[in-house]
Design a protein around this motif. Structure first.
Motif, PDB file in Angstrom:
ATOM      1  N   VAL A   5      -5.632  12.606   6.028  1.00  0.00           N
ATOM      2  CA  VAL A   5      -5.291  11.295   6.591  1.00  0.00           C
ATOM      3  C   VAL A   5      -5.415  11.327   8.113  1.00  0.00           C
ATOM      4  N   ARG A   6      -4.970  12.409   8.734  1.00  0.00           N
ATOM      5  CA  ARG A   6      -5.075  12.525  10.192  1.00  0.00           C
ATOM      6  C   ARG A   6      -6.541  12.504  10.639  1.00  0.00           C
ATOM      7  N   VAL A   7      -7.380  13.228   9.896  1.00  0.00           N
ATOM      8  CA  VAL A   7      -8.807  13.278  10.237  1.00  0.00           C
ATOM      9  C   VAL A   7      -9.451  11.905  10.084  1.00  0.00           C
ATOM     10  N   ILE A   8      -9.139  11.216   8.977  1.00  0.00           N
ATOM     11  CA  ILE A   8      -9.702   9.875   8.747  1.00  0.00           C
ATOM     12  C   ILE A   8      -9.278   8.920   9.857  1.00  0.00           C
ATOM     13  N   ARG A   9      -7.993   8.961  10.206  1.00  0.00           N
ATOM     14  CA  ARG A   9      -7.488   8.057  11.252  1.00  0.00           C
ATOM     15  C   ARG A   9      -8.167   8.324  12.591  1.00  0.00           C
ATOM     16  N   LYS A  10      -8.409   9.588  12.895  1.00  0.00           N
ATOM     17  CA  LYS A  10      -9.074   9.911  14.155  1.00  0.00           C
ATOM     18  C   LYS A  10     -10.491   9.346  14.167  1.00  0.00           C
ATOM     19  N   THR A  22      -6.301   8.646  -0.879  1.00  0.00           N
ATOM     20  CA  THR A  22      -5.781   9.478   0.208  1.00  0.00           C
ATOM     21  C   THR A  22      -4.366   9.111   0.654  1.00  0.00           C
ATOM     22  N   GLY A  23      -3.912   7.908   0.288  1.00  0.00           N
ATOM     23  CA  GLY A  23      -2.601   7.472   0.735  1.00  0.00           C
ATOM     24  C   GLY A  23      -2.605   6.831   2.107  1.00  0.00           C
ATOM     25  N   LEU A  24      -3.796   6.548   2.657  1.00  0.00           N
ATOM     26  CA  LEU A  24      -3.896   5.922   3.972  1.00  0.00           C
ATOM     27  C   LEU A  24      -3.504   4.448   3.857  1.00  0.00           C
ATOM     28  N   SER A  25      -2.376   4.083   4.446  1.00  0.00           N
ATOM     29  CA  SER A  25      -1.853   2.721   4.291  1.00  0.00           C
ATOM     30  C   SER A  25      -2.634   1.710   5.117  1.00  0.00           C
TER      31      SER A  25
END
Length: 483
Positions: free
Chosen positions: A284-289, A406-409
């Motif tokens: 999730v951190r990688v996707i957000r970046k 992934t759970g990315l809200s």
């Protein structure tokens, strides 16, 4: 150490992807200006009518095996070899079929000249079919720098060929030859840098292990190509080659902007996602970046292109293309969000859910065709607006599946994207307002760009945007290492 290594690879991949795509689009811009000045809108329209056939054929001969090879944890020479011979034989077979169907294509568009042009242009996907496993190997090993060199050299040589032929009055044959030259040098470069060579053993058993995954990718990519080109097909069927040419010119300029960012994230998304697939929080951190990076670059670039479209088109390729400038402004709004949709697509693929990509793409395609057919009686502008709005709205559907996997809200996605949309939009509107006080087209362009850049950079700096600081630090590090 593993975290640092992955971060370094990701940062370098994004950076080299940016350099690659930036230079590629600059070359596209330069050669595009020369060609657009030398050629008529109908010349672009002739090539545009054939793009859907080339795109579909390219997708069929690739058959999703690039993603399948990249996602395999253990890979052997036999895997690459099986894909090479499959794609090469498929490409040759498709060429024979389309060679015979060329008169039917001409009849569909009411353009007899398309028959010889189609038979010549379609050689491009036969050539490209012979470098598919080589490309997969380069991407899997994250050889972004080598891919950058291949693309830049190929585009430069092909651009010179295309402009030279157009200057000598060869019209749309120059564009077709430019395409063939480009794919040929891409083939040569991939063979050279990958170091891999096929062997004359026709063992297709390894394909069975990849077929389930790759066929869903194939179907999804096939529908995507149809979706991307359906507007050109409808325009070619119901309008004339001039109007198709105006749209294709606008779409080309839009792609020069949006593909720059898409290429940066495409080059690293799947390889990086595979390395963090078992660590959900880290993923999730990688996707957000990557979302923040895509929005940080894409929003100001595409909104800025929309703002300056009338000046750029008039100055670069003369006011005979002014109709393209109006269409370009609309397309740029949707183009700003295209890298985000591509990122979400790649995240889903990295989770080995090609079935989701397939059915979502089919649903989007059916909806889009229905909307465009309803809109075509109201003119090209209405159709382009419908195309743009549809692509933005469908982002919510792509996010839904990313969230499930992934759970990315949705809140985090908005938090990462919306600030850049609002800041870039505000800076562009302010730049447009300031430039409205000048009537000189050259000064108008300079003022719009200068004000927008200064405002956006200042807001990023003063707000302490993390992605802005990281990008500057990475650029400084690169300069330091090269000195």
């Amino acid at each position: 150490m593993k975290e640092e290594t992955l971060k370094e690879k990701t940062a370098k991949g994004l950076l080299w992807g940016g350099i690659h795509n930036g230079i590629m689009q600059l070359l596209n811009l330069v050669f595009g200006i020369f060609l657009a000045r030398l050629l008529a809108p109908s010349d672009y329209g002739m090539i545009g009518m054939l793009l859907v056939f080339s795109s579909v054929a390219n997708t069929l001969q690739e058959s999703g095996f690039t993603s399948a090879l990249i996602n395999r944890k253990e890979i052997r020479h036999e895997d690459y070899n099986a894909v090479f011979w499959f794609s090469t034989l498929t490409g040759a077979t498709l060429y024979i079929i389309l060679f015979l169907c060329a008169p039917l294509i001409s009849r569909f568009y009411h353009q007899p000249e398309l028959t010889p042009l189609a038979r010549y242009l379609f050689l491009s996907f036969v050539i490209s079919s012979m470098s598919i496993p080589h490309n997969a190997l380069l991407v899997k090993q994250m050889k972004i720098r080598q891919n950058a060199i291949i693309g830049i050299v190929s585009l430069f040589i092909s651009g010179v060929v295309g402009v030279t032929m157009a200057y000598n009055g060869m019209a749309y044959w120059g564009i077709a030859t430019q395409t063939l030259t480009y794919v040929f040098f891409i083939l040569v470069g991939r063979w050279f840098f990958s170091g891999w060579r096929p062997s004359f053993t026709f063992n297709f058993k390894p394909l069975k292990e990849m077929i389930g995954f790759s066929m869903k990718i194939l179907a999804s990519n096939l529908i995507t190509q149809i979706n991307n080109n359906i507007l050109t097909v409808i325009l070619g069927r119901f309008y004339n080659s001039h109007q198709v040419g105006f749209f294709n010119q606008a779409n080309k300029w839009k792609d020069m902007g949006s593909y720059t960012v898409q290429g940066m994230t495409n080059s690293v998304t799947q390889p990086v996602m595979r390395q963090v697939e078992e660590e959900s929080e880290r993923m999730v951190r990688v996707i957000r970046k990557m979302l923040r990076f895509a929005a940080f670059i894409s929003m100001p670039c595409m909104f800025g292109l929309a703002l300056t479209a009338p000046e750029i088109i008039t100055i670069a390729i003369t006011d005979k293309w002014m109709e393209s400038a109006r269409l370009l402004q609309i397309l740029c709004i949707g183009g700003a969000f295209a890298p985000i949709q591509t990122l979400m697509y790649n995240v889903i693929i990295s989770k080995e859910r090609s079935d989701i990509c397939l059915w979502n793409t089919i649903a989007f395609g059916i909806t889009q065709i229905a909307v465009e057919l309803l809109c075509y009686p109201y003119g090209i502008t209405t159709m382009v607006w419908a195309f743009t709005v549809m692509n933005i709205v469908w982002l919510a559907v792509w996010w839904y599946y990313v969230w499930k996997l992934t759970g990315l809200s949705g809140w985090l996605v908005l938090k990462d994207i919306l600030p850049f949309v609002l800041i870039a939009g505000g800076c562009i509107l302010a730049a447009g307002y300031v430039a409205s006080f000048t009537t000189n087209i050259y000064w108008s362009l300079v003022v719009k760009i200068a004000v927008a850049v200064v405002l956006y950079t200042s807001v990023m700096y003063l707000s302490g945007a993390k992605i802005f600081r990281e990008s500057i630090a990475q650029l400084k590090d690169m300069v330091r290492k090269h000195h």
